[in-house]
Scaffold this active site. Structure first.
Site, mmCIF file in Angstrom:
data_model
loop_
_atom_site.group_PDB
_atom_site.id
_atom_site.type_symbol
_atom_site.label_atom_id
_atom_site.label_comp_id
_atom_site.label_asym_id
_atom_site.label_seq_id
_atom_site.Cartn_x
_atom_site.Cartn_y
_atom_site.Cartn_z
ATOM 1 N N SER A 94 41.218 42.510 38.104
ATOM 2 C CA SER A 94 42.464 42.855 37.389
ATOM 3 C C SER A 94 42.173 42.455 35.879
ATOM 4 C CB SER A 94 43.698 42.469 37.825
ATOM 5 O OG SER A 94 44.146 43.094 39.177
HETATM 6 N N1 SAM Z 1 43.227 40.918 42.996
HETATM 7 C C1 SAM Z 1 42.098 41.315 42.802
HETATM 8 C C2 SAM Z 1 41.242 40.581 41.886
HETATM 9 O O1 SAM Z 1 41.786 39.447 41.563
HETATM 10 O O2 SAM Z 1 40.006 40.869 41.767
HETATM 11 C C3 SAM Z 1 42.069 42.558 42.235
HETATM 12 C C4 SAM Z 1 42.733 43.745 43.155
HETATM 13 S S1 SAM Z 1 42.183 45.166 42.968
HETATM 14 C C5 SAM Z 1 43.001 45.750 41.387
HETATM 15 C C6 SAM Z 1 43.016 45.959 44.180
HETATM 16 C C7 SAM Z 1 42.502 45.736 45.710
HETATM 17 O O3 SAM Z 1 43.301 46.081 46.489
HETATM 18 C C8 SAM Z 1 41.011 46.441 45.994
HETATM 19 O O4 SAM Z 1 40.240 45.634 46.174
HETATM 20 C C9 SAM Z 1 41.527 47.500 47.025
HETATM 21 O O5 SAM Z 1 40.448 47.563 48.157
HETATM 22 C C10 SAM Z 1 42.703 46.694 47.634
HETATM 23 N N2 SAM Z 1 43.530 47.285 48.471
HETATM 24 C C11 SAM Z 1 44.141 48.493 48.546
HETATM 25 N N3 SAM Z 1 44.874 48.863 49.455
HETATM 26 C C12 SAM Z 1 44.900 47.827 50.276
HETATM 27 C C13 SAM Z 1 45.498 47.317 51.508
HETATM 28 N N4 SAM Z 1 46.167 48.261 52.132
HETATM 29 N N5 SAM Z 1 45.220 46.391 52.172
HETATM 30 C C14 SAM Z 1 44.345 45.342 51.552
HETATM 31 N N6 SAM Z 1 43.743 45.513 50.349
HETATM 32 C C15 SAM Z 1 44.107 46.825 49.653
#
Ligand code: SAM
Length: 221
Positions: A69
């Site tokens: 992010s």
């Molecule tokens: N918090 C992260 C960082 O600091 O890098 C950024 C996260 S990224 C914007 C969103 C993440 O949510 C992705 O890696 C995606 O694979 C994950 N994601 C989406 N749906 C999910 C779910 N149901 N359970 C766990 N992770 C999920």
């Protein structure tokens, strides 16, 4: 990190302080959040090919077509979470692990769930390298992790169609959830506070844009 040339290291240090100054000028006022972000090397959480962009205030691509992010978003969501040392915080969407590092730096016990195993494993390695004791789990975060709860805070770092009900129920009474809610294209960021056994209060904080939250209480794959 140890193989990085010293000159590159000191230039990262300067860029990190400049980024924190930018976040402060953009309205991030929580001194502890700013301090945490002034300490954590964001370059450790991104692909080496993007090192030179580590301190841009922008989201960057990581594996599995996901993103780390934007630093402003990380700072804002952490500030809204109002983390206190010793609290139990659940993060959904570990991604690179950077957001989890910021929360762990504030002294919270962090459980972070990621659906992509490769991302979780890389994040775990980066967090361990920096000495952060974050529990990284692989699976569908929309169902949460009841065994670790109730949580003082839950942060969802992917865009949801609605508040995932299992997560609302794993929030402690008085606990805060920070969650982007909307369509696949754009969302609004909400702070949801659990006010009682069956009551929650939501506040719209502003626009947001995240990759989708995919899972049983999220979007279909
Ligand atoms: N918090 C992260 C960082 O600091 O890098 C950024 C996260 S990224 C914007 C969103 C993440 O949510 C992705 O890696 C995606 O694979 C994950 N994601 C989406 N749906 C999910 C779910 N149901 N359970 C766990 N992770 C999920």
């Amino acid at each position: 990190m140890s193989s990085r040339p010293a000159r590159q290291y000191s230039s990262f240090e300067l860029q990190r302080q400049q980024l924190v100054a930018l976040l402060s000028s953009r309205g991030i006022h929580d001194a502890q959040v700013l301090h945490a972000m002034s300490c954590i090397p964001r370059e450790v959480f991104i692909p080496p090919a993007l090192y030179t962009r580590a301190y841009e205030d922008s989201a960057l691509p990581i594996d599995n077509r996901q993103t780390i992010s934007q630093p402003y978003t990380v700072a804002l969501m952490t500030q809204l979470l109002q983390v206190q040392a010793g609290q139990k915080i659940l993060e959904i969407g570990t991604g690179s692990g950077y957001q989890a590092a910021v929360i762990a730096h504030l002294g919270a016990h962090v459980v972070s769930i990621e659906r992509h195993a490769i991302l979780s494993q890389k994040a775990r390695t980066a967090l361990q390298q920096l000495g952060y004791n974050v529990v990284c789990r692989i699976g569908d975060g929309t169902i949460g992790y009841r065994e670790g709860g109730p949580y003082d805070g839950i942060i969802i770092t992917a865009g949801a169609p609605d508040v995932p009900e299992p997560l609302a129920k794993q929030l402690a009474i008085g606990g805060r959830m920070i969650v982007p809610i909307g369509t696949l294209e754009e969302q609004r960021l909400y702070t949801v506070i659990r006010t009682g056994e069956e009551t929650w209060k939501a506040e719209d904080v502003g626009p947001a844009k995240f990759v989708p939250l995919i899972g049983r209480s999220g979007w279909n794959e």
